[in-house]
Enzyme design. Structure first.
Site, PDB file in Angstrom:
ATOM      1  N   TYR A  54      24.664   3.019   1.759  1.00 17.70           N
ATOM      2  CA  TYR A  54      23.443   3.807   1.657  1.00 17.70           C
ATOM      3  C   TYR A  54      22.909   4.135   3.060  1.00 17.70           C
ATOM      4  O   TYR A  54      22.499   3.252   3.807  1.00 17.70           O
ATOM      5  CB  TYR A  54      22.374   3.066   0.860  1.00 17.70           C
ATOM      6  CG  TYR A  54      22.713   2.838  -0.603  1.00 17.70           C
ATOM      7  CD1 TYR A  54      23.792   3.491  -1.212  1.00 17.70           C
ATOM      8  CD2 TYR A  54      21.958   1.983  -1.390  1.00 17.70           C
ATOM      9  CE1 TYR A  54      24.105   3.291  -2.544  1.00 17.70           C
ATOM     10  CE2 TYR A  54      22.263   1.774  -2.725  1.00 17.70           C
ATOM     11  CZ  TYR A  54      23.331   2.421  -3.304  1.00 17.70           C
ATOM     12  OH  TYR A  54      23.637   2.210  -4.626  1.00 17.70           O
ATOM     13  N   PRO A 209      19.314   5.895 -14.515  1.00 20.70           N
ATOM     14  CA  PRO A 209      18.804   6.044 -15.883  1.00 20.70           C
ATOM     15  C   PRO A 209      18.191   7.412 -16.138  1.00 20.70           C
ATOM     16  O   PRO A 209      18.068   7.830 -17.290  1.00 20.70           O
ATOM     17  CB  PRO A 209      17.744   4.935 -15.974  1.00 20.70           C
ATOM     18  CG  PRO A 209      17.289   4.749 -14.558  1.00 20.70           C
ATOM     19  CD  PRO A 209      18.539   4.915 -13.734  1.00 20.70           C
TER      20      PRO A 209
END
Length: 331
Positions: A54, A209
């Site tokens: 990241y 999600p």
């Protein structure tokens, strides 16, 4: 906050957790990161997700400094990293023993912690024997650099092979998997992994999600802001500019009345829907503002409202029920 066991382990993770992908080190600096983590902690979140890749490690640096700024007590939170993409050198990527050990130590230094609670093999590595990876991950656990290890986006067969290799050699098997899971991406979590929940007690820390923000409804009038417009994420934008992507965006609008009837936002509905699956140990949420953190946590209030009638209404919109139905949808 609800706390769930991580698979068959004794570790309890908050049902909603907080991750730094895309935001920390790119959209979010140390001060804002600390504010967001404080907002999550205030809601009962105890798990914070990260990875060496990241922002090329900058995300871990920002999280580590935010943890230090907040003065958190180590026993009160869980933090993770994921190992695979650690740099451009020939041994800076993959799941060799060399990279796993060196990548783990580098991540600990960036995060400013003595150990991570969870460490993941970020992708399968076809160039490294699974036995080598299993032995290296056991070493990481044995040295106390991590408490539990798992996989991310591995097939059920690869996870089974890793687990059986560990069992045969008397080593530590993987405890959890971190797969993508949302209303548009279902088969792996709901069908492919089903035997692993039964046979090994596999835990899951699911990501995306909200399908990269699509399930918030923000793209119903076109892709003008958000994650799909960020540099480096052109590949993701192309997906949602395709016919299938536009179809998904249209379905999101059809979900809006369902969310409204529940007194929820589309994002809260989508997050609660993933939590409805009992095989989900924790849902990793993300945010670029503290207010988003608080709003996402309200999904827990929606979860009890997802009765069979609501789930059936959602299925009618999605039209993507896996061929092998899962019992959780009938709860």
């Amino acid at each position: 906050m609800e706390y769930r066991r991580l698979g068959s382990s004794g570790l309890k993770v908050s049902a909603l957790s907080f991750g730094s992908w895309v935001t920390f080190g790119k959209q979010v600096d140390i001060d804002l990161a600390a504010e967001e983590m404080k907002a999550a902690l205030d809601q009962g979140v105890n798990f914070f997700d990260n990875a060496e890749v990241y922002e090329n490690g900058q995300s871990e640096i920002v999280m580590g400094q935010a943890i230090k700024k907040l003065g958190l007590v180590r026993k009160d939170y869980l933090v993770s990293t994921k190992i695979f993409w650690g740099g451009s050198g020939p041994n800076d990527q993959g799941l060799s023993r060399k990279h796993i050990l060196e990548g783990t130590r580098a991540a600990l230094e960036r995060l400013q912690v003595e150990y991570v609670d969870l460490i993941f093999c970020h992708r399968p590595d076809p160039e490294t024997p699974i036995e080598e990876t299993v032995r290296a991950m056991h070493h990481v656990i044995d040295r106390g650099w991590a408490l539990y290890w798992g996989t991310s986006e591995w097939s059920s067969e690869q996870i089974r092979q890793a687990w059986e290799t560990a069992h045969r050699l008397g080593l530590t098997p993987p405890t959890m998997e971190q797969p993508e899971y949302n209303m548009f991406h279902r088969d792996r979590v709901e069908v492919e992994y089903a035997p692993l929940y039964r046979d090994f007690g596999l835990g899951t820390t699911i990501w995306s999600p909200l399908a990269s923000g699509v399930l918030t409804g923000k793209y119903s009038q076109g892709i003008t802001d958000g994650r799909l417009t960020l540099p480096g994420y052109e590949w993701l934008r192309k997906i949602y500019e395709s016919d299938e992507g536009r179809s998904r965006i249209e379905k999101v609008e059809k979900l809006r009345p369902i969310a409204s009837d529940l007194g929820a936002s589309l994002a809260q509905l989508a997050i609660a829907w993933t939590l409805k699956n009992p095989q989900v140990s924790t849902v990793i949420t993300g945010a670029s503002r503290p207010e988003q953190v608080t709003e996402n946590m309200k999904a827990l209030d929606i979860l009890p409202k997802l009765d069979r009638g609501v789930i059936d209404a959602i299925e009618e919109v999605l039209q993507n029920r896996p061929k092998e139905p899962r019992n959780w949808r009938n709860a």
